[in-house]
Enzyme design. Structure first.
Site, PDB file in Angstrom:
ATOM      1  N   HIS A   1      88.310 -39.177  40.353  1.00  0.00           N
ATOM      2  CA  HIS A   1      88.017 -40.243  41.320  1.00  0.00           C
ATOM      3  C   HIS A   1      89.122 -41.288  41.315  1.00  0.00           C
ATOM      4  O   HIS A   1      89.593 -41.718  40.263  1.00  0.00           O
ATOM      5  CB  HIS A   1      86.633 -40.865  41.104  1.00  0.00           C
ATOM      6  CG  HIS A   1      86.435 -41.616  39.825  1.00  0.00           C
ATOM      7  ND1 HIS A   1      86.793 -42.941  39.680  1.00  0.00           N
ATOM      8  CD2 HIS A   1      85.891 -41.244  38.635  1.00  0.00           C
ATOM      9  CE1 HIS A   1      86.465 -43.357  38.459  1.00  0.00           C
ATOM     10  NE2 HIS A   1      85.935 -42.351  37.799  1.00  0.00           N
TER      11      HIS A   1
ATOM     12  N   ASP B   1      90.388 -44.083  33.543  1.00  0.00           N
ATOM     13  CA  ASP B   1      89.159 -43.865  34.318  1.00  0.00           C
ATOM     14  C   ASP B   1      89.389 -44.321  35.750  1.00  0.00           C
ATOM     15  O   ASP B   1      89.106 -45.456  36.090  1.00  0.00           O
ATOM     16  CB  ASP B   1      88.017 -44.645  33.661  1.00  0.00           C
ATOM     17  CG  ASP B   1      86.681 -44.424  34.337  1.00  0.00           C
ATOM     18  OD1 ASP B   1      86.525 -43.419  35.044  1.00  0.00           O
ATOM     19  OD2 ASP B   1      85.791 -45.280  34.170  1.00  0.00           O
TER      20      ASP B   1
ATOM     21  N   GLU C   1      83.352 -43.690  43.190  1.00  0.00           N
ATOM     22  CA  GLU C   1      82.534 -43.131  42.100  1.00  0.00           C
ATOM     23  C   GLU C   1      81.878 -44.231  41.280  1.00  0.00           C
ATOM     24  O   GLU C   1      80.724 -44.114  40.870  1.00  0.00           O
ATOM     25  CB  GLU C   1      83.400 -42.259  41.184  1.00  0.00           C
ATOM     26  CG  GLU C   1      82.622 -41.510  40.104  1.00  0.00           C
ATOM     27  CD  GLU C   1      82.441 -42.287  38.799  1.00  0.00           C
ATOM     28  OE1 GLU C   1      81.646 -41.858  37.954  1.00  0.00           O
ATOM     29  OE2 GLU C   1      83.104 -43.345  38.632  1.00  0.00           O
ATOM     30  N   GLU C   2      82.610 -45.321  41.069  1.00  0.00           N
ATOM     31  CA  GLU C   2      82.168 -46.313  40.101  1.00  0.00           C
ATOM     32  C   GLU C   2      80.906 -47.059  40.529  1.00  0.00           C
ATOM     33  O   GLU C   2      80.064 -47.362  39.698  1.00  0.00           O
ATOM     34  CB  GLU C   2      83.292 -47.323  39.827  1.00  0.00           C
ATOM     35  CG  GLU C   2      84.515 -46.726  39.125  1.00  0.00           C
ATOM     36  CD  GLU C   2      84.243 -46.282  37.699  1.00  0.00           C
ATOM     37  OE1 GLU C   2      83.076 -46.305  37.268  1.00  0.00           O
ATOM     38  OE2 GLU C   2      85.206 -45.908  37.006  1.00  0.00           O
TER      39      GLU C   2
ATOM     40  N   ASP D   1      86.940 -36.471  34.312  1.00  0.00           N
ATOM     41  CA  ASP D   1      86.564 -37.888  34.354  1.00  0.00           C
ATOM     42  C   ASP D   1      86.149 -38.376  32.977  1.00  0.00           C
ATOM     43  O   ASP D   1      85.192 -39.122  32.827  1.00  0.00           O
ATOM     44  CB  ASP D   1      85.436 -38.113  35.373  1.00  0.00           C
ATOM     45  CG  ASP D   1      85.129 -39.594  35.588  1.00  0.00           C
ATOM     46  OD1 ASP D   1      85.976 -40.428  35.211  1.00  0.00           O
ATOM     47  OD2 ASP D   1      84.052 -39.924  36.102  1.00  0.00           O
TER      48      ASP D   1
ATOM     49  N   HIS E   1      86.015 -49.160  31.411  1.00  0.00           N
ATOM     50  CA  HIS E   1      85.560 -50.281  32.245  1.00  0.00           C
ATOM     51  C   HIS E   1      86.002 -51.643  31.702  1.00  0.00           C
ATOM     52  O   HIS E   1      85.265 -52.616  31.800  1.00  0.00           O
ATOM     53  CB  HIS E   1      84.039 -50.268  32.409  1.00  0.00           C
ATOM     54  CG  HIS E   1      83.510 -49.061  33.124  1.00  0.00           C
ATOM     55  ND1 HIS E   1      82.152 -48.887  33.366  1.00  0.00           N
ATOM     56  CD2 HIS E   1      84.126 -47.982  33.669  1.00  0.00           C
ATOM     57  CE1 HIS E   1      81.976 -47.750  34.013  1.00  0.00           C
ATOM     58  NE2 HIS E   1      83.162 -47.185  34.210  1.00  0.00           N
TER      59      HIS E   1
END
Length: 475
Positions: free
Chosen positions: A294, A306, A340-341, A368, A438
């Protein structure tokens, strides 16, 4: 033709040719099936058929650093790539141009409507027992505080059960969930459901200890949920160190007062795109082997791990095949999912747009989990398909990626599994993945170029064999 080659010189075949057609047809059909079964029995194992191709892929992979250098360039140039942001759209434009430059076919951006959540300014500070700033990241989808902020006593708990036990003390408080990391699946529930549970007992805001096993004052963001049955309250993450400090204050009997200010808001939906590019198959171009990651990231860090790495490893896998002139029978399609997030609108839109073609999606693969040292692949599909993977898994051993297991740990492509598409995830060493997940620390220096190249080579081998092997991957 098959029968003649199988029975040439045989007197029975000569007699067969003198029969009338009605008598000859059943015999011909029976012999044809026998001949084909004989050929199938003589098929070389897949590891033998693709040994040379795998060796060439492994040989080229470590020497080609273009993809890793491009990943660094994208992250440095565009920074974080959150849904609805100009950073994301500029990065997508850049990727599309580079894919065309590489000679991919059918390069395009497929439109997707995406949610838009904006963080705004945010602060949290302890007023007492000691004035100090807390390291804070609002959680995706959270509401903001009133303009003047929220100032309230804090109540620290380690579980939802403890919160319910102390419900009488929770009204009007800022709840702090100090739940130690067990594993992601078990601990992320505090991020997702924390605001709901805190609101049920009358809290005015909720803070969570970041969902991570390690921290250097680096709070972790991520998605959260609300329930229409209870008020929406502000919800944010603080660092592990800060959560532990608040716990110690409470255990000493200190009254904890916190001031929280968050400008978070949800704006009208915006437009983004899935990135799509192909290496078209030579015999069955309508049959698709899908590689993906993604392209969006959270609004902190630069999304190198990520999931920029997953996108670029998928891209590099097909670049390797193109450089080696290994064009398979079936089409390999590379997709960079958007959103995606905080919603997975990208894959959901793809699922709707390509609904009529999903029966021809042989497999959907995704990376991922960071492009760390590859260990193998996880799979959800048929036992017959797994048997074929096991037949050539040894080809991946030089990369350390020959382990196969059930239960694909994938996010986007799991949305295709409900439509019958077999799905597969690249498994890597995730020892440090949740250290940076994140956070502002998700930057290119956390990745190793050799490990990245091994991930790309493993995906190249897996995709090429599935896309080129004589039989279609069974469902």
């Amino acid at each position: 033709s098959v029968i003649r080659k199988s029975f040439v010189g045989n007197r029975f075949f000569a007699n067969l040719c003198t029969m009338t057609f009605p008598l000859r047809l059943p015999v011909l059909l029976s012999l044809a099936f026998l001949a084909m079964d004989s050929r199938a029995a003589e098929r070389k194992p897949l590891d033998v058929q693709y040994e040379t191709a795998a060796r060439r892929i492994i040989g080229l992979g470590p020497s080609d650093n273009v993809a890793f250098e491009r990943l660094a360039e994208m992250c440095d140039t565009f920074g974080s790539r959150f849904s609805g942001s100009q950073n994301l759209e500029k990065a997508i434009d850049w990727c599309l141009a580079k894919l065309v430059e590489d000679g991919f076919e059918n390069v395009r951006g497929e439109p997707v409507t995406v949610p838009r959540w904006v963080r705004g300014n945010e602060t949290a500070r302890v007023i007492s027992p000691r004035p100090c700033e807390l390291h804070l990241l609002g959680l995706g989808g959270s509401v903001g505080t009133p303009k003047g902020g929220i100032r309230a006593r804090a109540l620290v708990v380690t579980s939802f059960e403890e919160l319910r036990e102390k419900a009488a003390d929770a009204k009007g408080r800022i709840i702090v969930f100090n739940a130690p990391f067990v594993d992601y699946g078990s601990t992320v529930v505090f991020r997702v459901k924390g605001a709901i549970e805190a609101a049920k007992v009358g809290a005015v805001a909720s803070l969570i200890r970041s969902v991570a096993p390690f921290s250097m004052q680096t709070p972790h963001t991520g998605m959260m949920d609300y329930d229409s049955a209870v008020p929406k309250i502000p919800h944010a993450a603080i660092s592990i160190e800060d959560a532990e400090m608040l716990q110690r204050f409470q255990e000493r009997g200190d009254a904890i007062e916190i001031e929280l200010k968050m400008e978070a808001q949800t704006l009208p939906d915006g437009q983004s795109r899935n990135v799509v590019a192909e290496l078209v198959g030579t015999e069955y171009p309508e049959q698709i082997v899908l590689l993906s990651g993604h392209i969006d990231s959270w609004d902190v860090g630069t999304g190198a791990m990520d999931d920029g790495g997953g996108c670029f490893a998928s891209w590099q896998a097909v670049r390797i095949l193109k450089q080696l002139n290994l064009r398979p029978r079936r089409t390999i399609r590379v997709v960079f999912w958007t959103n995606e997030e905080n919603g997975m609108a990208g894959v959901k839109t793809y699922r709707e747009k390509h609904a009529a073609d999903l029966n021809n999606h042989l497999i959907a693969m995704e990376s991922d989990s960071g492009t760390f040292a590859p260990e193998g692949f996880s799979f959800d599909g048929s036992e017959k398909a797994m048997a074929l993977f096991e037949e050539f898994a040894a080809l991946l051993k030089p990369l350390g990626a020959d382990r196969l297991k059930w239960g694909a740990e994938v996010s986007d492509v799991s949305q295709l599994a409900s439509k019958g598409v077999p799905v597969m995830g690249l498994d890597v060493d995730r020892t440090k993945y949740f250290w940076y997940h994140h956070t502002d620390a998700d930057t290119i220096d956390k990745l190793d170029i050799d490990e990245f190249n091994r991930c790309a080579a493993a995906m190249a081998i897996m995709a090429y064999v599935v896309a080129d092997m004589p039989e279609r991957l069974p469902r």
